[in-house]
Design an enzyme around this catalytic site. Structure first.
Site, PDB file in Angstrom:
ATOM      1  N   GLU A   8      -6.116 -13.273   4.786  1.00 20.23           N
ATOM      2  CA  GLU A   8      -6.945 -12.081   4.968  1.00 20.23           C
ATOM      3  C   GLU A   8      -8.133 -12.049   4.003  1.00 20.23           C
ATOM      4  O   GLU A   8      -8.537 -10.978   3.565  1.00 20.23           O
ATOM      5  CB  GLU A   8      -6.090 -10.810   4.841  1.00 20.23           C
ATOM      6  CG  GLU A   8      -5.181 -10.741   3.629  1.00 20.23           C
ATOM      7  CD  GLU A   8      -4.206  -9.558   3.653  1.00 20.23           C
ATOM      8  OE1 GLU A   8      -4.274  -8.711   4.541  1.00 20.23           O
ATOM      9  OE2 GLU A   8      -3.375  -9.499   2.711  1.00 20.23           O
ATOM     10  N   HIS A  39       0.818  -1.213   0.000  1.00 21.12           N
ATOM     11  CA  HIS A  39       0.000   0.000   0.000  1.00 21.12           C
ATOM     12  C   HIS A  39       0.855   1.267   0.000  1.00 21.12           C
ATOM     13  O   HIS A  39       0.327   2.362  -0.172  1.00 21.12           O
ATOM     14  CB  HIS A  39      -0.927   0.005   1.218  1.00 21.12           C
ATOM     15  CG  HIS A  39      -1.970  -1.070   1.161  1.00 21.12           C
ATOM     16  ND1 HIS A  39      -2.960  -1.102   0.216  1.00 21.12           N
ATOM     17  CD2 HIS A  39      -2.154  -2.172   1.922  1.00 21.12           C
ATOM     18  CE1 HIS A  39      -3.726  -2.170   0.398  1.00 21.12           C
ATOM     19  NE2 HIS A  39      -3.257  -2.839   1.429  1.00 21.12           N
ATOM     20  N   ASP A  77      -8.446  -6.386   5.766  1.00 24.47           N
ATOM     21  CA  ASP A  77      -8.849  -7.107   4.552  1.00 24.47           C
ATOM     22  C   ASP A  77      -9.809  -8.249   4.867  1.00 24.47           C
ATOM     23  O   ASP A  77     -10.767  -8.489   4.129  1.00 24.47           O
ATOM     24  CB  ASP A  77      -7.610  -7.657   3.833  1.00 24.47           C
ATOM     25  CG  ASP A  77      -7.025  -6.635   2.869  1.00 24.47           C
ATOM     26  OD1 ASP A  77      -7.802  -6.025   2.114  1.00 24.47           O
ATOM     27  OD2 ASP A  77      -5.803  -6.443   2.872  1.00 24.47           O
TER      28      ASP A  77
HETATM   29  C1  3PY Z   1      -4.872  -5.885   6.935  1.00 19.70           C
HETATM   30  O1  3PY Z   1      -5.376  -5.629   8.051  1.00 19.70           O
HETATM   31  O2  3PY Z   1      -5.527  -6.223   5.953  1.00 19.70           O
HETATM   32  C2  3PY Z   1      -3.425  -5.773   6.768  1.00 19.70           C
HETATM   33  O3  3PY Z   1      -2.917  -6.193   5.765  1.00 19.70           O
HETATM   34  C3  3PY Z   1      -2.655  -5.078   7.838  1.00 19.70           C
HETATM   35  O4  3PY Z   1      -1.678  -4.276   7.314  1.00 19.70           O
HETATM   36 MG    MG Z   2      -4.211  -6.545   4.201  1.00 17.92          MG
END
Ligand code: 3PY
Ligand code: MG
Length: 262
Positions: A153, A48, A179
């Site tokens: 995630e 990011h 995510d």
């Molecule tokens: C998330 O919470 O999706 C992450 O990748 C943390 O940086």
């Molecule tokens: Mg993430």
């Protein structure tokens, strides 16, 4: 050649949680401040963040010099992205959005040189001290010291959780609550009961497969809770820390002024 302090900490008998900060701004100074303030790891965020390959290499050098383990969060699990980060001298990678067993295998192969993996070899770059160290020693050392951290995630990753975690060579699973909550349909509500249930499921599966557990948090309180919960590694983003500090400072100063004027 580099010594991976995080890996040593994770493998130590006397368990202590490691703490990291994600930095996505091109700033060696920010990396040094994080390290000098006592964090174990700096995650140089190329997923990011807004970083060039040159920024990444400089930030890796800054973290190493200041005594923190430099990990790079790569753009994706594409082996070419992983190779770029490892060649800069990263001690390991955070790989976002790993959702399938085959993808996890490719990640491990991209980090490790043969015979364990398929990482492309060049000794002219920083990781191999520009070819000034014996090649065989370098290859063996890099394979031992490099750390593989995959993110779980998404809903799809949850479906394939056991299979993914059974892949040999994964040191740590990292839970990305943001995510995960978005993917499960709870848009950013990282404390939603269904999200927390998935997080606990990941923890249990990781323990079963002998994989370390990392998780992202948004505050000091959240970090403390996750440490008590049993996380081996707890992270947060530099903007969470800075926003909190800026907000407390300015609201503190302004409320003092109002008190004095009353
Ligand atoms: C998330 O919470 O999706 C992450 O990748 C943390 O940086
Ligand atoms: Mg993430």
């Amino acid at each position: 050649m580099f010594h991976n302090k995080l890996k040593t900490q994770l493998q130590a008998e006397s368990k202590s949680t490691a703490f990291s900060v994600f930095v996505g701004f091109p700033s060696t100074q920010m990396v040094e401040m994080v390290a000098y303030n006592g964090f174990d790891v700096v995650v140089i965020d190329n997923e990011h963040g807004m970083l060039s390959a040159e920024n990444v290499e400089h930030m890796v050098i800054a973290a190493e010099n200041a005594g923190a383990t430099p990990l790079v969060r790569v753009v994706s699990s594409d082996p070419a992205h992983i190779l770029k980060a490892m060649d800069r001298g990263a001690h390991g990678v955070h790989v976002p959005q790993v959702e399938e067993k085959e993808q996890a295998i490719r990640v491990v192969e991209a980090v490790k040189y043969p015979p364990f993996g398929k990482r492309g070899a060049a000794f002219s770059m920083r990781a191999a001290k520009y070819g000034t160290v014996p090649i065989h020693e370098y290859l063996e050392h890099a394979n031992k010291q490099s750390l593989v951290c995959i993110h779980i995630e998404s809903g799809k990753a949850m479906e394939n959780l056991e299979e993914i975690l059974s892949v040999e060579g994964i040191d740590m699973v990292f839970i990305g609550p943001t995510d995960l909550s978005v993917s499960l349909g709870f848009g950013g509500s990282i404390d939603h009961p269904e999200v927390l249930k998935s997080i606990d499921e990941i923890y249990q599966a990781a323990r079963k497969h002998g994989v370390k557990v990392g998780i992202h948090t948004k505050s000091e309180e959240g970090a403390r809770q996750r440490e008590e919960w049993g996380a081996d590694y707890v992270s947060l983003t530099v903007t969470s820390l800075l926003n909190e500090a800026f907000k407390n400072y300015i609201s503190g100063v302004k409320s003092k002024k109002i008190e004095q004027n009353q």
